[in-house]
Design a protein around this motif. Structure first.
Motif, short mmCIF file in Angstrom:
data_model
loop_
_atom_site.label_atom_id
_atom_site.label_comp_id
_atom_site.label_asym_id
_atom_site.label_seq_id
_atom_site.Cartn_x
_atom_site.Cartn_y
_atom_site.Cartn_z
N GLU A 129 0.71 -1.38 0.08
CA GLU A 129 -0.04 -0.06 -0.13
C GLU A 129 0.66 1.33 0.08
O GLU A 129 0.96 1.94 1.01
CB GLU A 129 -1.05 0.01 1.02
CG GLU A 129 -0.97 -0.43 2.40
CD GLU A 129 -0.34 -1.69 2.64
OE1 GLU A 129 -0.81 -2.87 2.24
OE2 GLU A 129 0.92 -1.83 3.40
N TYR A 552 -0.62 4.65 2.28
CA TYR A 552 -0.91 4.68 0.89
C TYR A 552 -1.21 6.27 0.49
O TYR A 552 -1.76 7.03 1.26
CB TYR A 552 -2.22 3.82 0.33
CG TYR A 552 -2.74 4.27 -0.67
CD1 TYR A 552 -2.11 3.71 -1.83
CD2 TYR A 552 -3.67 5.22 -1.27
CE1 TYR A 552 -2.29 4.08 -3.11
CE2 TYR A 552 -3.97 5.53 -2.47
CZ TYR A 552 -3.33 4.82 -3.52
OH TYR A 552 -3.87 5.17 -4.75
N HIS A 603 -3.28 -1.56 -2.35
CA HIS A 603 -3.52 -0.41 -3.15
C HIS A 603 -4.92 -0.41 -4.10
O HIS A 603 -5.69 0.51 -4.44
CB HIS A 603 -2.39 0.14 -3.88
CG HIS A 603 -2.09 -0.74 -5.09
ND1 HIS A 603 -1.48 -2.07 -4.86
CD2 HIS A 603 -2.06 -0.56 -6.49
CE1 HIS A 603 -1.11 -2.49 -5.76
NE2 HIS A 603 -1.55 -1.87 -6.91
#
Length: 681
Positions: A129, A552, A603
């Motif tokens: 992420e 992220y 992600h």
């Protein structure tokens, strides 16, 4: 009684390992007096077939990584055996085994903020992420086959390269892989949904497998825990399996580019039975030992990574190339031009010990110990043999002191070691990088090396012929630091920024053109802004410290960056304003009453809809919709029975997927339009 700080505890442990060897030593007059090459040394292969490329050029480091191919199965097996005995240890002492360089941060709890597990837990895929330059996060597409006028695609790192995910669509049909633990068949199902009427979707079929999916025209490729499978979906209501291939090991990476499927399959190597390697089992090609590339300087390599180009319609392997890397440290990044594989490339621990003992520690030793260590330095024997002999020399030297003298000497050594480690910390842990060109025939085309260890694939980015890579640098007894290196097309380091986030480690990286954003964390969340427009002179421009951390990051345009992470265990969203890169600020933030989001695991789970100025965060009990154009405003929460895992949009409808359910919301009113239980026939 004196209480040592964590750092001093670490120094003491490292020095105990350095000074008090538990090894038996080499017999007097034995190997130490016979400077011969190790039997079966694979480095004897000097046919020049592999590239040799310099890496980071430290003033005290003549490291020059090179890649070659094994000349025999014997050489391959010998390399693996040596790898098993050359783990990065400073020595063995106090009856507790060695002190591993990568595991010696006393008092620091390494939180698991990233996972390689796919949504169904069956196959290890790249789902870390953070994001990189060119990400097509939530990019919309226009359907050419009817259905929605616009629809979202998978959130990927490189816009031209599709990535496997549990949710795929062509704007008319949706394919969603169920979670395996609820499945009737033990594998789960891939649900096929007709979305030609975006306001009224309906389930039309099931594919009896689950994993991560790629959609190549009329073919769905499923990557499950033990197989790759292809399904003809030219008639979506009647999917038909056209090929199936076993996976011997696991899929490290998969990408779809220009209608070609690229796979990197990882197979653990066995010195007792090294070859042939069968990355796709008996269904695929065999890899001979002499087809495997390897770093000529001994590493702790244990896994063969085979990059393959595959026809998604037939499953036929069209080309392949293999490299021996290390499962413990491998990160894989794929650009439009190449696959980049990293591996542990730390220098010989025996050599590091000798360098310390013959420089900073030399004045503490007697002449006999120094003479023996200097002679040992010249011998061409294995790293393990050198470590054993160093232990023997130091044990004999220590035996000449009484108890009080020994304590005093060890304290002096602690001071000397701490000073040495601070000065040479970038020699302790290194990462090798191998470049596999995919434009034309697959080939290992370059190799390089940088200090430290990358977090994951998102630590790397190819831009204008250069590779940027961010790493965390650790050494025993020294606070960690974080660096960013720029490598040219031959993987030679041409620029660097070092020393970010002292006593922290990287949690996420985002490259956006000429700018890099790096988040480090231990107790606070420093957000670093770097100018990487000049490859030879990258520059740290500014940083911002705030509570929590981001795992992220997603650019929102006009120097605004969205961070998704945690604060005090709850999901957190924050908008950074980097319009003044020397003084980035927090524009707005929001801490949710939710302790989990699928974005932590992948992600691919993040979705942004620019038309409506919103992004979607899946949560533990439903999904959260936030407006972002003027600060952060929660628009709605879409309720699901359990966690929300993915979302996409078709025209002005938001499709939210739970474990095996679909909730459709009208984005103009944010009212629920339809609910589908995907497990119902």
């Amino acid at each position: 009684m004196t209480t040592l700080t964590p750092t001093r505890q670490l120094v003491a442990v490292a020095l105990a390992a350095l000074l008090v060897g538990s090894a038996i030593g080499l017999a007097a007059g034995g190997v130490i007096d016979a400077p011969t090459a190790a039997a079966g040394d694979p480095n004897s292969n000097a046919d020049g077939d592999g590239p040799t490329v310099s890496g980071y050029d430290d003033a005290d480091d003549d490291h020059d990584p090179s890649i070659d191919r094994f000349d025999s199965s014997t050489a391959f097996a010998s390399y693996l055996r040596d790898a098993g005995s050359s783990t990065n240890y400073l020595g063995r002492g106090l009856g507790q085994g060695g002190v591993a360089v990568d595991e010696v941060e006393v008092g620091v709890v390494e939180e698991d903020v990233a996972t390689d597990d796919s949504a169904d837990g069956d196959v290890a895929m790249e789902t870390e992420e953070s994001a990189g330059d060119g990400a097509a996060s939530g990019n919309g597409a226009t359907s050419s086959t009817g259905g929605a006028d616009r629809y979202s695609e998978t959130n990927v790192q490189e816009a031209a390269l599709d990535e496997p995910d549990v949710l795929k669509s062509d704007g008319q049909t949706i394919y969603y892989a169920d979670r395996a633990r609820h499945a009737r068949n033990g594998y789960g199902d891939t649900h096929v949904v007709d979305a030609s009427e975006p306001a009224a979707p309906s389930k039309i079929a099931e594919i009896p497998t689950s994993g991560e999916l790629l959609l190549a025209d009329d073919v769905v490729v499923s990557v499950a825990r033990d197989r790759l499978q292809g399904y003809d979906v030219s008639e979506p209501s009647e999917p038909e399996q056209t090929w199936s291939t076993a996976v011997d090991g696991h899929v490290e990476t998969a990408r779809l580019a220009d209608g070609e499927l690229y796979l990197v399959v990882a197979d653990r190597a066995d010195a007792g039975d090294p070859c042939p390697i069968e990355p796709l089992g008996s269904d695929g090609p065999e890899v001979a030992c002499t087809d495997v590339h390897y770093p000529t300087e001994q590493t702790d390599a244990d896994t063969v990574y085979t990059t393959m180009r595959v026809d998604p319609a037939t499953g036929e392997v069209e080309d392949r190339v293999s490299f021996l890397g290390s499962a413990r440290t491998t990160a894989t990044y794929v650009s439009e031009n190449a696959v980049y594989l990293t591996y542990a490339d730390s220098p010989s621990q025996a050599e590091l010990r000798l360098e310390f003992l013959l420089t900073d520690g030399k004045e503490l030793l007697d002449e006999d110990a120094i003479d023996r260590l200097e002679r040992l330095e010249t011998y061409d024997i294995s790293d393990h043999a050198k470590r054993v002999e160093i232990d023997s020399i130091l044990q004999e030297w220590r035996s000449g002191f009484d108890r009080e003298e020994r304590r005093s000497v060890e304290r002096d050594f602690e001071d000397a070691w701490e000073s040495y480690a601070e000065e040479h910390m970038r020699q302790f842990t290194r990462t090798g990088v191998v470049k596999v060109g995919i434009d034309g025939d697959l080939a290992v085309s370059a190799a390089g090396s940088v200090p430290g260890t990358p977090l994951n694939q998102w630590s790397m980015d190819e831009h204008d012929g250069h590779l940027r890579i961010a790493t965390t640098v650790r050494a025993p007894g020294v606070d960690s630091e974080n660096d960013l290196y720029v490598l040219d097309g031959d993987l030679e380091t041409v620029g660097e920024v070092v020393g970010m986030g002292v006593d922290e480690r990287i949690y996420s990286v985002r490259y956006e053109g000429d700018t890099a954003y790096v988040v480090t964390f231990r107790e606070i969340d420093p957000f670093h802004v770097l100018d990487v427009s000049d490859p030879e002179n990258p520059e740290l421009q500014g940083e911002l410290k705030l509570p929590g951390f981001s795992t992220y990051m997603h650019p929102l345009g006009e120097d605004r960056v969205l961070g998704i992470g945690e604060e005090d265990g709850n999901v957190k969203a924050v908008i950074f304003d980097a319009s003044d890169p020397e003084n980035p600020v927090v524009e707005d933030d929001a801490v949710l009453e939710d302790r989990w989001s699928a974005v932590r695991d992948s992600h691919n789970a993040f979705l942004i809809d620019e038309r409506h100025g919103v992004f979607f965060l899946p949560g533990s009990e439903g999904g959260h919709v936030f407006a972002y154009e003027d600060g952060l405003e929660r628009v709605t929460t879409v309720e699901t029975d359990g966690p929300a895992l993915r979302a996409m949009y078709l025209d002005d409808y938001l499709y939210v997927f739970g474990e095996a359910e679909l909730v459709v919301v009208d984005e103009t009113t944010w009212e629920e339009e339809i609910y589908l239980d995907l497990r119902e026939d």
